[in-house]
Design an enzyme around this catalytic site. Structure first.
Site, PDB file in Angstrom:
ATOM      1  N   GLU A  28      -7.002   4.570   7.396  1.00  0.00           N
ATOM      2  CA  GLU A  28      -6.813   6.554   6.743  1.00  0.00           C
ATOM      3  C   GLU A  28      -7.992   7.040   6.468  1.00  0.00           C
ATOM      4  O   GLU A  28      -8.162   8.601   6.914  1.00  0.00           O
ATOM      5  CB  GLU A  28      -5.330   6.416   6.408  1.00  0.00           C
ATOM      6  N   HIS A  69     -10.022   1.420   4.598  1.00  0.00           N
ATOM      7  CA  HIS A  69      -8.115   1.187   5.001  1.00  0.00           C
ATOM      8  C   HIS A  69      -8.500   2.537   6.220  1.00  0.00           C
ATOM      9  O   HIS A  69      -9.373   3.271   6.615  1.00  0.00           O
ATOM     10  CB  HIS A  69      -7.229   2.582   4.000  1.00  0.00           C
ATOM     11  N   GLU A 111      -5.975  -4.933  10.511  1.00  0.00           N
ATOM     12  CA  GLU A 111      -4.925  -3.753  10.574  1.00  0.00           C
ATOM     13  C   GLU A 111      -5.130  -2.973  11.807  1.00  0.00           C
ATOM     14  O   GLU A 111      -5.837  -2.261  11.770  1.00  0.00           O
ATOM     15  CB  GLU A 111      -5.177  -2.881   9.143  1.00  0.00           C
ATOM     16  N   GLY A 123       2.035   2.527  10.914  1.00  0.00           N
ATOM     17  CA  GLY A 123       3.042   3.802  10.890  1.00  0.00           C
ATOM     18  C   GLY A 123       3.697   4.123  11.878  1.00  0.00           C
ATOM     19  O   GLY A 123       4.703   4.678  12.009  1.00  0.00           O
ATOM     20  N   LYS A 145      -0.211   4.140  -0.372  1.00  0.00           N
ATOM     21  CA  LYS A 145      -0.009   5.371   0.825  1.00  0.00           C
ATOM     22  C   LYS A 145      -0.336   7.011  -1.039  1.00  0.00           C
ATOM     23  O   LYS A 145      -0.259   6.268  -1.769  1.00  0.00           O
ATOM     24  CB  LYS A 145       0.352   5.886   1.670  1.00  0.00           C
ATOM     25  N   SER A 202       2.832  -2.102  10.598  1.00  0.00           N
ATOM     26  CA  SER A 202       3.934  -2.146  10.629  1.00  0.00           C
ATOM     27  C   SER A 202       5.298  -3.923  10.733  1.00  0.00           C
ATOM     28  O   SER A 202       5.344  -4.555  10.922  1.00  0.00           O
ATOM     29  CB  SER A 202       4.867  -1.885  11.899  1.00  0.00           C
ATOM     30  N   ASN A 220       1.119  -1.283   0.030  1.00  0.00           N
ATOM     31  CA  ASN A 220       0.333   0.087   0.129  1.00  0.00           C
ATOM     32  C   ASN A 220       0.699   1.507  -0.102  1.00  0.00           C
ATOM     33  O   ASN A 220       1.544   1.466   1.006  1.00  0.00           O
ATOM     34  CB  ASN A 220      -0.718  -0.095   1.093  1.00  0.00           C
TER      35      ASN A 220
HETATM   36  P1  PGA Z   1       2.431   0.074   7.821  1.00  0.00           P
HETATM   37  O1  PGA Z   1       0.756   0.651   7.226  1.00  0.00           O
HETATM   38  O2  PGA Z   1       3.324  -0.949   7.009  1.00  0.00           O
HETATM   39  O3  PGA Z   1       3.400   1.668   7.119  1.00  0.00           O
HETATM   40  O4  PGA Z   1       2.438   0.519   9.018  1.00  0.00           O
HETATM   41  C1  PGA Z   1       0.108  -0.506   6.474  1.00  0.00           C
HETATM   42  C2  PGA Z   1      -1.235   0.063   6.061  1.00  0.00           C
HETATM   43  O5  PGA Z   1      -1.225   0.488   6.472  1.00  0.00           O
HETATM   44  O6  PGA Z   1      -1.896  -1.230   5.443  1.00  0.00           O
END
Ligand code: PGA
Length: 249
Positions: free
Chosen positions: A97, A95, A167, A173, A11, A212, A9
């Site tokens: 976010e 997601h 998630e 993140g 982003k 992560s 992903n």
């Molecule tokens: P990350 O993000 O691996 O940077 O924690 C995962 C995601 O948001 O899908």
């Protein structure tokens, strides 16, 4: 047996030059891998360039969001049908976010899930609890509601043509990964919840872990019986990391 899937992903990151370099490295670095499907979900403006690089390779691709509406007066939105022009396979929906920063509630996410499937694309449905919710023991209730909104709108069988990504918001993140046991316990909960309505759907749906995931923790996570791969944010932007994570399967 469920195929393993690792999805990057990206982003809101990248540019034409960087993307090309990253994809070339990933194509080469994952060429010999047999038991895993690798995919990248990229920002809309790069879909065409990504399609050109990845067509005729073993890597698949998709988008990170989609409108729940049909074509029309929705300035700034992207219709599911448009994604077909770029031969996408996956669309990430819900997601965290999108939920927290752009106000997408469970019903909107369910509508996006439905729209994605209606044009033949595969939604990657993200679910997960915040730290505060986990700390007061609400993890399962939150995920229940997130899944129920989709099941109510599209029916349990629709999950068979989807991917679920667990998630935990506190792990995205942050560098703070769920332990394999923590993740496995939620994945097993999701599968058993689905099994109450349809055992075949429960047994076949891929459930990815995201939050992560790095090259140094991927293999322990992927070794868990109900973890079918990963949704990878930050580490998907570093070719070596992403290749190692795909290889960890
Ligand atoms: P990350 O993000 O691996 O940077 O924690 C995962 C995601 O948001 O899908």
């Amino acid at each position: 047996m469920r195929t393993k899937l690792v999805v990057g992903n990206w982003k809101m990151n990248g540019n034409l030059t960087q993307n090309q370099e990253l994809l070339n490295a990933i194509i080469t670095g994952t060429r010999e891998l047999r038991d895993v499907v690798c995919a990248v979900c990229v920002p809309y403006p790069y879909l065409q360039a990504v399609q050109l690089v990845l067509k005729d390779t073993h890597i698949t691709w998709g988008a990170q969001n989609v409108s729940q509406f049909d074509f029309g007066a929705y300035t700034g939105e992207v219709a599911a049908e448009m994604l077909l022009d770029f031969a996408c396979r996956y669309v990430i929906v819900g997601h965290s976010e999108r939920r927290s920063l752009f106000g997408e509630d469970n019903h909107t996410v369910a509508e996006k899930f439905k729209k994605t499937q209606s044009v033949g694309l595969i939604p990657i449905l993200c679910v997960g609890e915040t730290l505060a919710q986990r700390e007061i023991g609400e993890t399962e209730r939150v995920i229940d509601e997130q899944l129920d909104a989709v099941i109510k709108l599209t029916g349990i069988n629709s999950l068979a043509q989807s991917v679920i990504a667990y998630e935990p918001v506190w792990a995205i993140g942050t560098g703070r990964t769920a332990t394999p046991a923590q993740a496995q316990s939620v994945h097993a909960f999701i599968r058993s919840k689905l099994a109450k309505q349809n055992t075949e759907v429960a047994a076949s749906v891929q459930i990815l872990y995201g939050g992560s995931v790095k090259s140094n923790n991927a293999s322990d996570l992927f070794a868990m019986p109900d973890i079918d791969g990963g949704l990878i944010g930050g580490a998907s932007l570093i070719a070596g990391e992403f290749i190692s994570i795909c290889s960890a399967v």
